[in-house]
Design a protein around this motif. Sequence first.
Motif, PDB file in Angstrom:
ATOM      1  N   ALA A   1       0.838  -1.208   0.000  1.00  7.26           N
ATOM      2  CA  ALA A   1       0.000   0.000   0.000  1.00  7.26           C
ATOM      3  C   ALA A   1       0.869   1.253   0.000  1.00  7.26           C
ATOM      4  O   ALA A   1       0.553   2.236  -0.683  1.00  7.26           O
ATOM      5  CB  ALA A   1      -0.929  -0.005   1.207  1.00  7.26           C
ATOM      6  N   ARG A   2       1.968   1.234   0.771  1.00  4.79           N
ATOM      7  CA  ARG A   2       2.879   2.379   0.768  1.00  4.79           C
ATOM      8  C   ARG A   2       3.498   2.583  -0.602  1.00  4.79           C
ATOM      9  O   ARG A   2       3.611   3.715  -1.088  1.00  4.79           O
ATOM     10  CB  ARG A   2       3.989   2.180   1.803  1.00  4.79           C
ATOM     11  N   ALA A   3       3.900   1.502  -1.246  1.00  8.75           N
ATOM     12  CA  ALA A   3       4.489   1.600  -2.585  1.00  8.75           C
ATOM     13  C   ALA A   3       3.469   2.136  -3.583  1.00  8.75           C
ATOM     14  O   ALA A   3       3.799   2.955  -4.452  1.00  8.75           O
ATOM     15  CB  ALA A   3       5.008   0.239  -3.033  1.00  8.75           C
ATOM     16  N   GLN A   4       2.222   1.711  -3.445  1.00  6.97           N
ATOM     17  CA  GLN A   4       1.177   2.196  -4.348  1.00  6.97           C
ATOM     18  C   GLN A   4       0.945   3.689  -4.142  1.00  6.97           C
ATOM     19  O   GLN A   4       0.816   4.444  -5.111  1.00  6.97           O
ATOM     20  CB  GLN A   4      -0.103   1.418  -4.119  1.00  6.97           C
ATOM     21  N   ARG A   5       0.888   4.130  -2.875  1.00  6.79           N
ATOM     22  CA  ARG A   5       0.727   5.562  -2.607  1.00  6.79           C
ATOM     23  C   ARG A   5       1.901   6.358  -3.155  1.00  6.79           C
ATOM     24  O   ARG A   5       1.720   7.440  -3.710  1.00  6.79           O
ATOM     25  CB  ARG A   5       0.586   5.808  -1.102  1.00  6.79           C
ATOM     26  N   HIS A   6       3.113   5.814  -3.033  1.00  8.71           N
ATOM     27  CA  HIS A   6       4.298   6.482  -3.554  1.00  8.71           C
ATOM     28  C   HIS A   6       4.210   6.634  -5.074  1.00  8.71           C
ATOM     29  O   HIS A   6       4.532   7.694  -5.624  1.00  8.71           O
ATOM     30  CB  HIS A   6       5.546   5.686  -3.159  1.00  8.71           C
ATOM     31  N   CYS A   7       3.759   5.594  -5.760  1.00  9.27           N
ATOM     32  CA  CYS A   7       3.618   5.656  -7.217  1.00  9.27           C
ATOM     33  C   CYS A   7       2.554   6.672  -7.626  1.00  9.27           C
ATOM     34  O   CYS A   7       2.742   7.406  -8.602  1.00  9.27           O
ATOM     35  CB  CYS A   7       3.267   4.279  -7.766  1.00  9.27           C
ATOM     36  N   VAL A   8       1.449   6.721  -6.890  1.00  6.67           N
ATOM     37  CA  VAL A   8       0.387   7.675  -7.220  1.00  6.67           C
ATOM     38  C   VAL A   8       0.893   9.105  -7.034  1.00  6.67           C
ATOM     39  O   VAL A   8       0.639   9.984  -7.868  1.00  6.67           O
ATOM     40  CB  VAL A   8      -0.870   7.406  -6.363  1.00  6.67           C
ATOM     41  N   ARG A   9       1.639   9.348  -5.948  1.00  7.70           N
ATOM     42  CA  ARG A   9       2.197  10.687  -5.734  1.00  7.70           C
ATOM     43  C   ARG A   9       3.160  11.067  -6.854  1.00  7.70           C
ATOM     44  O   ARG A   9       3.169  12.203  -7.319  1.00  7.70           O
ATOM     45  CB  ARG A   9       2.916  10.748  -4.396  1.00  7.70           C
TER      46      ARG A   9
ATOM     47  N   PHE B   1       3.125   9.941  -9.931  1.00  2.00           N
ATOM     48  CA  PHE B   1       2.328  10.183 -11.133  1.00  2.00           C
ATOM     49  C   PHE B   1       1.693  11.573 -11.094  1.00  2.00           C
ATOM     50  O   PHE B   1       1.694  12.295 -12.100  1.00  2.00           O
ATOM     51  CB  PHE B   1       1.253   9.101 -11.268  1.00  2.00           C
ATOM     52  N   ILE B   2       1.156  11.957  -9.943  1.00  2.00           N
ATOM     53  CA  ILE B   2       0.555  13.286  -9.805  1.00  2.00           C
ATOM     54  C   ILE B   2       1.603  14.363 -10.022  1.00  2.00           C
ATOM     55  O   ILE B   2       1.344  15.381 -10.682  1.00  2.00           O
ATOM     56  CB  ILE B   2      -0.133  13.422  -8.430  1.00  2.00           C
ATOM     57  N   LEU B   3       2.815  14.164  -9.508  1.00  2.00           N
ATOM     58  CA  LEU B   3       3.888  15.136  -9.687  1.00  2.00           C
ATOM     59  C   LEU B   3       4.260  15.272 -11.161  1.00  2.00           C
ATOM     60  O   LEU B   3       4.418  16.386 -11.667  1.00  2.00           O
ATOM     61  CB  LEU B   3       5.110  14.723  -8.863  1.00  2.00           C
ATOM     62  N   VAL B   4       4.369  14.149 -11.864  1.00  2.00           N
ATOM     63  CA  VAL B   4       4.717  14.191 -13.293  1.00  2.00           C
ATOM     64  C   VAL B   4       3.629  14.913 -14.079  1.00  2.00           C
ATOM     65  O   VAL B   4       3.921  15.743 -14.952  1.00  2.00           O
ATOM     66  CB  VAL B   4       4.950  12.757 -13.825  1.00  2.00           C
ATOM     67  N   VAL B   5       2.377  14.625 -13.780  1.00  2.00           N
ATOM     68  CA  VAL B   5       1.268  15.293 -14.480  1.00  2.00           C
ATOM     69  C   VAL B   5       1.282  16.790 -14.194  1.00  2.00           C
ATOM     70  O   VAL B   5       1.089  17.607 -15.107  1.00  2.00           O
ATOM     71  CB  VAL B   5      -0.086  14.655 -14.082  1.00  2.00           C
ATOM     72  N   ALA B   6       1.537  17.177 -12.940  1.00  2.00           N
ATOM     73  CA  ALA B   6       1.585  18.607 -12.600  1.00  2.00           C
ATOM     74  C   ALA B   6       2.721  19.304 -13.337  1.00  2.00           C
ATOM     75  O   ALA B   6       2.561  20.439 -13.819  1.00  2.00           O
ATOM     76  CB  ALA B   6       1.741  18.777 -11.088  1.00  2.00           C
ATOM     77  N   ILE B   7       3.860  18.647 -13.448  1.00  2.00           N
ATOM     78  CA  ILE B   7       4.995  19.243 -14.180  1.00  2.00           C
ATOM     79  C   ILE B   7       4.643  19.395 -15.652  1.00  2.00           C
ATOM     80  O   ILE B   7       4.918  20.445 -16.259  1.00  2.00           O
ATOM     81  CB  ILE B   7       6.260  18.385 -13.983  1.00  2.00           C
ATOM     82  N   LEU B   8       4.026  18.379 -16.244  1.00  2.00           N
ATOM     83  CA  LEU B   8       3.643  18.477 -17.660  1.00  2.00           C
ATOM     84  C   LEU B   8       2.623  19.587 -17.889  1.00  2.00           C
ATOM     85  O   LEU B   8       2.713  20.327 -18.893  1.00  2.00           O
ATOM     86  CB  LEU B   8       3.089  17.138 -18.150  1.00  2.00           C
TER      87      LEU B   8
END
Length: 115
Positions: free
Chosen positions: A75-83, A85-92
């Motif tokens: 679950a921690r790894a999944q939350r880390h991946c989601v964060r 992904f959100i960071l990459v989308v915000a940068i784009l």
Amino acid sequence: MTDWSDPRLPSAEKTSPRQLKRMSRSFSGVGVGIPPERLQQIAMGGTATADELVDVSFALTATQLISEKRRSKRARAQRHCVRGFILVVAILISINVLVCLGLLLFMLTQHTMPY
């Protein structure tokens, strides 16, 4: 009270031989070596020594604890991946906004009349 604080073997009717083999392998992973046939006898209500009951209780508790640790790590790894992904989308999105603003300013400077 958590599930692993009161460990019990599943009843013999609910478990298949394959599940008992898997349970026996997981028990050996925590240091308790009980063959699947013996687990089935204990689950059916056969006589078991106090040491065997303590071993089964310990093995059930230990395997449940290991399983919970594995789930929380996933679950921690999944939350880390989601964060991430959100960071990459915000940068784009921010790069896209900056490029659009630059293009808009460039177009506006082309339409001004020179002196």
